[in-house]
Design an enzyme around this catalytic site. Structure first.
Site, PDB file in Angstrom:
ATOM      1  N   ASN A   1       0.876  -1.169   0.000  1.00  0.00           N
ATOM      2  CA  ASN A   1       0.000   0.000   0.000  1.00  0.00           C
ATOM      3  C   ASN A   1       0.914   1.219   0.000  1.00  0.00           C
ATOM      4  O   ASN A   1       1.510   1.553   1.018  1.00  0.00           O
ATOM      5  CB  ASN A   1      -0.916  -0.012   1.225  1.00  0.00           C
TER       6      ASN A   1
ATOM      7  N   GLU B   1      -3.886   1.900  -2.888  1.00  0.00           N
ATOM      8  CA  GLU B   1      -3.975   3.330  -2.557  1.00  0.00           C
ATOM      9  C   GLU B   1      -3.083   4.165  -3.470  1.00  0.00           C
ATOM     10  O   GLU B   1      -2.246   4.949  -3.009  1.00  0.00           O
ATOM     11  CB  GLU B   1      -3.654   3.586  -1.079  1.00  0.00           C
TER      12      GLU B   1
ATOM     13  N   ASP C   1      -4.163  -5.029   0.759  1.00  0.00           N
ATOM     14  CA  ASP C   1      -4.511  -4.429   2.038  1.00  0.00           C
ATOM     15  C   ASP C   1      -5.934  -4.848   2.362  1.00  0.00           C
ATOM     16  O   ASP C   1      -6.886  -4.309   1.807  1.00  0.00           O
ATOM     17  CB  ASP C   1      -4.381  -2.908   1.935  1.00  0.00           C
TER      18      ASP C   1
ATOM     19  N   ASN D   1      -7.349  -4.586   5.329  1.00  0.00           N
ATOM     20  CA  ASN D   1      -7.927  -3.799   6.416  1.00  0.00           C
ATOM     21  C   ASN D   1      -8.608  -4.689   7.465  1.00  0.00           C
ATOM     22  O   ASN D   1      -9.704  -4.424   7.941  1.00  0.00           O
ATOM     23  CB  ASN D   1      -8.905  -2.756   5.875  1.00  0.00           C
TER      24      ASN D   1
ATOM     25  N   ASP E   1      -1.951  -6.323   5.853  1.00  0.00           N
ATOM     26  CA  ASP E   1      -1.632  -6.664   4.464  1.00  0.00           C
ATOM     27  C   ASP E   1      -1.348  -8.162   4.397  1.00  0.00           C
ATOM     28  O   ASP E   1      -0.441  -8.659   5.069  1.00  0.00           O
ATOM     29  CB  ASP E   1      -0.417  -5.867   3.998  1.00  0.00           C
TER      30      ASP E   1
ATOM     31  N   ASP F   1       2.738   4.638   5.245  1.00  0.00           N
ATOM     32  CA  ASP F   1       2.564   4.098   6.596  1.00  0.00           C
ATOM     33  C   ASP F   1       2.482   2.572   6.594  1.00  0.00           C
ATOM     34  O   ASP F   1       2.418   1.947   7.646  1.00  0.00           O
ATOM     35  CB  ASP F   1       1.340   4.709   7.297  1.00  0.00           C
ATOM     36  N   HIS F   2       2.480   1.977   5.420  1.00  0.00           N
ATOM     37  CA  HIS F   2       2.605   0.518   5.263  1.00  0.00           C
ATOM     38  C   HIS F   2       4.035   0.176   4.854  1.00  0.00           C
ATOM     39  O   HIS F   2       4.759   1.016   4.302  1.00  0.00           O
ATOM     40  CB  HIS F   2       1.680  -0.005   4.163  1.00  0.00           C
TER      41      HIS F   2
END
Length: 258
Positions: A7, A34, A147, A149, A218, A247-248
């Protein structure tokens, strides 16, 4: 063969990070999420110059998924999840690469929960579960990467007691993930590291990365054809510490040749 999911949290704004990682690690196939870029703004030339073919499904400002391949042709199968044809979000991309079916997904976040966004998350998740069952029925090698989530268990989240009401950790979300895996999929990282705390995401706030206050959201799910070909898996955690990084962190697996 090394396959990764990442991501990127904005493919153009973080392009130097992506290109550096591609050069250093040279994965064979990459699923990106993303993108946060419309279709015409995807950095195709930079990706090609890095040695990768690409297909992508962009969306202005939000979402967006892509699949990259180094040295392999990408045969696109679909760019919308069955059952979600009217969805305006770019969240799913599917292709055949090197005789494997690769599904790249960015499952909805769902917060705040409960509420319309959480309802959307569960609806999308249910359609994904239905499609995954159909893919298994085709009896071909399949990798579903992206991802999700979802933090499947307490082991996948720093201080789980703080996340009980979050859409990524609510019982309905974890139950949906379990239903999916129980179809016959192999959660690659958890299979190789059943008892280890492994995170793939660290928030930008509260010094989360330095404290290793992370989440594992992930995931790679492998069809039965690939279970015994799984060689290794890991997270390129150091990338999360690079300047202007997502941030991943990139997450990867290695699959043995047939």
């Amino acid at each position: 063969m090394k396959i990764a999911t990442y991501n990127v949290n904005g493919v153009n704004g973080r392009l130097p990070v992506l290109l550096r990682w591609l050069e250093e690690q040279a994965p064979d196939i990459v699923c990106l999420q993303e993108l946060k870029a419309p279709q015409e703004k995807f950095p195709e030339k930079a990706i090609l110059d890095a040695g990768y073919n690409a297909i992508w499904h962009g969306q202005k400002s939000w979402n967006g998924v892509a699949i990259l391949a180094r040295g392999f042709e990408i045969q696109e199968v679909r760019r919308q999840l069955p059952g979600e044809e009217e969805d305006t979000h770019s969240r799913y991309l599917e292709a055949i690469i090197n005789n494997m079916l690769i599904g790249c997904l960015y499952l909805p976040n769902g917060n705040p929960a409960p509420g319309p966004k959480f309802d959307y998350k569960l609806r999308w998740f249910n359609h994904f579960i239905e499609h995954a069952a159909e893919l298994l029925a085709h009896d071909v090698p399949v990798i579903l990467a992206g991802d999700y989530n979802v933090m499947p268990t307490d082991l996948d989240v720093y201080k789980p007691e703080r996340w009980l009401d979050d859409a990524l950790f609510r019982p309905e979300t974890r139950a949906a993930y379990k239903t999916l895996v129980d179809q016959g999929w192999t959660d690659a990282l958890r299979t190789l590291y059943p008892d280890e705390k492994i995170y793939t995401f660290w928030d930008y706030f509260r010094n989360a990365f330095t404290r290793n206050a992370g989440l594992r959201i992930d995931h790679f799910l492998l069809s039965p054809h690939l279970k015994d070909r799984l060689v290794s898996a890991g997270v390129d955690k150091d990338v999360r510490g690079w300047e202007k990084s997502s941030d991943h962190a990139p997450t990867w697996i290695e699959i043995a040749d047939e």
